[in-house]
Design an enzyme around this catalytic site. Sequence first.
Site, mmCIF file in Angstrom:
data_model
loop_
_atom_site.group_PDB
_atom_site.id
_atom_site.type_symbol
_atom_site.label_atom_id
_atom_site.label_comp_id
_atom_site.label_asym_id
_atom_site.label_seq_id
_atom_site.Cartn_x
_atom_site.Cartn_y
_atom_site.Cartn_z
ATOM 1 N N HIS A 1 -31.546 -67.970 82.513
ATOM 2 C CA HIS A 1 -30.442 -67.315 82.067
ATOM 3 C C HIS A 1 -30.939 -65.601 82.594
ATOM 4 O O HIS A 1 -30.253 -65.108 83.110
ATOM 5 C CB HIS A 1 -29.388 -67.152 80.738
ATOM 6 C CG HIS A 1 -28.274 -66.672 80.846
ATOM 7 N ND1 HIS A 1 -27.021 -67.003 79.915
ATOM 8 C CD2 HIS A 1 -27.496 -65.534 81.844
ATOM 9 C CE1 HIS A 1 -26.098 -66.358 80.303
ATOM 10 N NE2 HIS A 1 -26.250 -65.384 81.342
ATOM 11 N N TYR B 1 -22.200 -68.539 76.114
ATOM 12 C CA TYR B 1 -20.842 -68.256 76.390
ATOM 13 C C TYR B 1 -20.097 -69.134 75.391
ATOM 14 O O TYR B 1 -18.662 -68.632 75.285
ATOM 15 C CB TYR B 1 -20.406 -68.720 77.641
ATOM 16 C CG TYR B 1 -20.895 -68.240 79.168
ATOM 17 C CD1 TYR B 1 -21.861 -66.689 78.728
ATOM 18 C CD2 TYR B 1 -20.626 -68.496 80.059
ATOM 19 C CE1 TYR B 1 -22.456 -66.318 79.905
ATOM 20 C CE2 TYR B 1 -21.286 -67.656 81.428
ATOM 21 C CZ TYR B 1 -22.217 -66.772 81.001
ATOM 22 O OH TYR B 1 -22.441 -66.032 82.297
HETATM 23 N N1 LIG Z 1 -25.814 -64.685 84.777
HETATM 24 C C1 LIG Z 1 -25.299 -63.813 84.058
HETATM 25 O O1 LIG Z 1 -26.020 -63.030 83.199
HETATM 26 C C2 LIG Z 1 -24.028 -63.525 84.354
HETATM 27 C C3 LIG Z 1 -23.578 -62.141 83.745
HETATM 28 C C4 LIG Z 1 -21.899 -61.941 83.544
HETATM 29 C C5 LIG Z 1 -21.140 -63.139 84.385
HETATM 30 N N2 LIG Z 1 -21.832 -64.120 84.644
HETATM 31 C C6 LIG Z 1 -20.841 -65.088 85.279
HETATM 32 O O2 LIG Z 1 -20.024 -64.531 86.335
HETATM 33 C C7 LIG Z 1 -18.429 -64.864 85.777
HETATM 34 C C8 LIG Z 1 -17.805 -63.899 86.448
HETATM 35 O O3 LIG Z 1 -18.022 -62.581 85.944
HETATM 36 P P1 LIG Z 1 -17.154 -61.618 84.928
HETATM 37 O O4 LIG Z 1 -16.144 -62.597 84.437
HETATM 38 O O5 LIG Z 1 -17.662 -60.677 84.127
HETATM 39 O O6 LIG Z 1 -16.470 -60.805 86.002
HETATM 40 P P2 LIG Z 1 -15.478 -60.691 87.337
HETATM 41 O O7 LIG Z 1 -15.274 -62.078 87.457
HETATM 42 O O8 LIG Z 1 -16.000 -59.916 88.117
HETATM 43 O O9 LIG Z 1 -14.027 -60.308 86.794
HETATM 44 C C9 LIG Z 1 -13.206 -60.819 85.904
HETATM 45 C C10 LIG Z 1 -11.965 -60.051 85.783
HETATM 46 O O10 LIG Z 1 -11.393 -59.685 86.756
HETATM 47 C C11 LIG Z 1 -9.937 -60.079 86.578
HETATM 48 N N3 LIG Z 1 -9.491 -60.383 87.791
HETATM 49 C C12 LIG Z 1 -9.413 -61.736 88.205
HETATM 50 N N4 LIG Z 1 -9.096 -61.850 89.571
HETATM 51 C C13 LIG Z 1 -8.232 -60.881 89.668
HETATM 52 C C14 LIG Z 1 -7.380 -60.563 90.821
HETATM 53 N N5 LIG Z 1 -7.080 -61.286 91.499
HETATM 54 N N6 LIG Z 1 -6.891 -59.388 90.735
HETATM 55 C C15 LIG Z 1 -7.028 -58.537 89.717
HETATM 56 N N7 LIG Z 1 -7.870 -58.742 88.680
HETATM 57 C C16 LIG Z 1 -8.562 -59.848 88.565
HETATM 58 C C17 LIG Z 1 -9.704 -60.812 85.273
HETATM 59 O O11 LIG Z 1 -8.689 -60.710 84.679
HETATM 60 P P3 LIG Z 1 -7.567 -61.846 84.569
HETATM 61 O O12 LIG Z 1 -8.152 -62.731 83.505
HETATM 62 O O13 LIG Z 1 -6.359 -60.936 84.004
HETATM 63 O O14 LIG Z 1 -7.387 -62.559 86.003
HETATM 64 C C18 LIG Z 1 -10.931 -60.381 84.361
HETATM 65 O O15 LIG Z 1 -10.691 -59.470 83.639
HETATM 66 C C19 LIG Z 1 -18.663 -65.003 84.366
HETATM 67 O O16 LIG Z 1 -17.518 -65.614 83.747
HETATM 68 C C20 LIG Z 1 -19.781 -65.697 84.051
HETATM 69 O O17 LIG Z 1 -19.692 -67.036 84.311
HETATM 70 C C21 LIG Z 1 -23.013 -64.352 84.512
#
Ligand SMILES: NC(=O)c1ccc[n+]([C@@H]2O[C@H](COP(=O)([O-])OP(=O)(O)OC[C@H]3O[C@@H](n4cnc5c(N)ncnc54)[C@H](OP(=O)(O)O)[C@@H]3O)[C@@H](O)[C@H]2O)c1
Length: 269
Positions: free
Chosen positions: A99, A41
Amino acid sequence: MTTTIPALGLGTYGRTGEEGLAALLAALELGYRHLDTAQSYGTEENVGEAIRRSGLPRDEVFVTTKVADTNLSRADFAPSVRQSLDTLGLDRVDLLLIHWPSERDQVPFEDYMTALGQAKAAGQTRLIGVSNFPIEHLKRARALLGEDALATNQVEIHPFLQSPTLRDFARSIELPLTAYQPLAKGSVGENETLREIAAGHGVTPAAVALAFLLAEGHIVIPASGSRANLEANLRARDLKLRPEEIDAVRRLDRGERRIDPEKSPRWDD
Ligand SMILES: NC(=O)c1ccc[n+]([C@@H]2O[C@H](COP(=O)([O-])OP(=O)(O)OC[C@H]3O[C@@H](n4cnc5c(N)ncnc54)[C@H](OP(=O)(O)O)[C@@H]3O)[C@@H](O)[C@H]2O)c1
């Protein structure tokens, strides 16, 4: 000291640079105590820096990082973990994950799972776990490292992808799942069912999605760069959904997988 994984953590994907650091600092100030990073990341440095600048005792913040699939070989695994600790500026992390499993076992499964166990034995992490592991891989890991070796399997789970087969298996072996991308990248905000439930509780649809996943027994790691959303998402911890509301969210499952790169293993759901 935090001995279990805090159920609501913060995803740090994309939180690079000064802007990313500011978001992490805001999250710690608001009460987040679990930060999820990864070698791939580019946020390990910001995670370490945010913890130091926050002034919080190290033991109050739970830190997860993940060994990239490009570092699974015997030669690369241990140096990559040492590099992660250096970049974080920490003596150890709380949770170290694989991962992604090696695509088609290009790196032998035993090699990297053994190296994961060795990182724990060496004190570089308190807990170990995996990510993007289907049931077959979980069974192999348990056979190799022992039934209680893994602390979690971090997988994509949100209201539109509830992965019932994997969920039920994980429950049967008492393995907590960590739901990544729990807000389906923010798209939960547009769902009518979630919006209606949210309106009834005076919260956001995102908080309803998170409260649902917590009620299902999952750990959640939503991400946000906005202070208002960070704060709104934390409210999920105190939000108790009624049984009929939980049923309504369960019915939203449509197997909508958003993260499915070519290297993916064969998914169960
Ligand atoms: N292990 C893996 O392979 C893997 C893969 C993908 C992700 N991950 C982990 O999971 C974490 C979360 O996944 P993600 O970041 O992809 O997606 P997510 O948490 O599902 O969504 C993040 C998005 O949602 C928006 N958001 C957040 N709170 C909100 C709210 N209250 N209302 C409306 N929109 C909102 C954010 O925009 P704003 O910034 O404008 O709030 C951002 O664009 C990652 O950061 C990472 O640490 C792990």
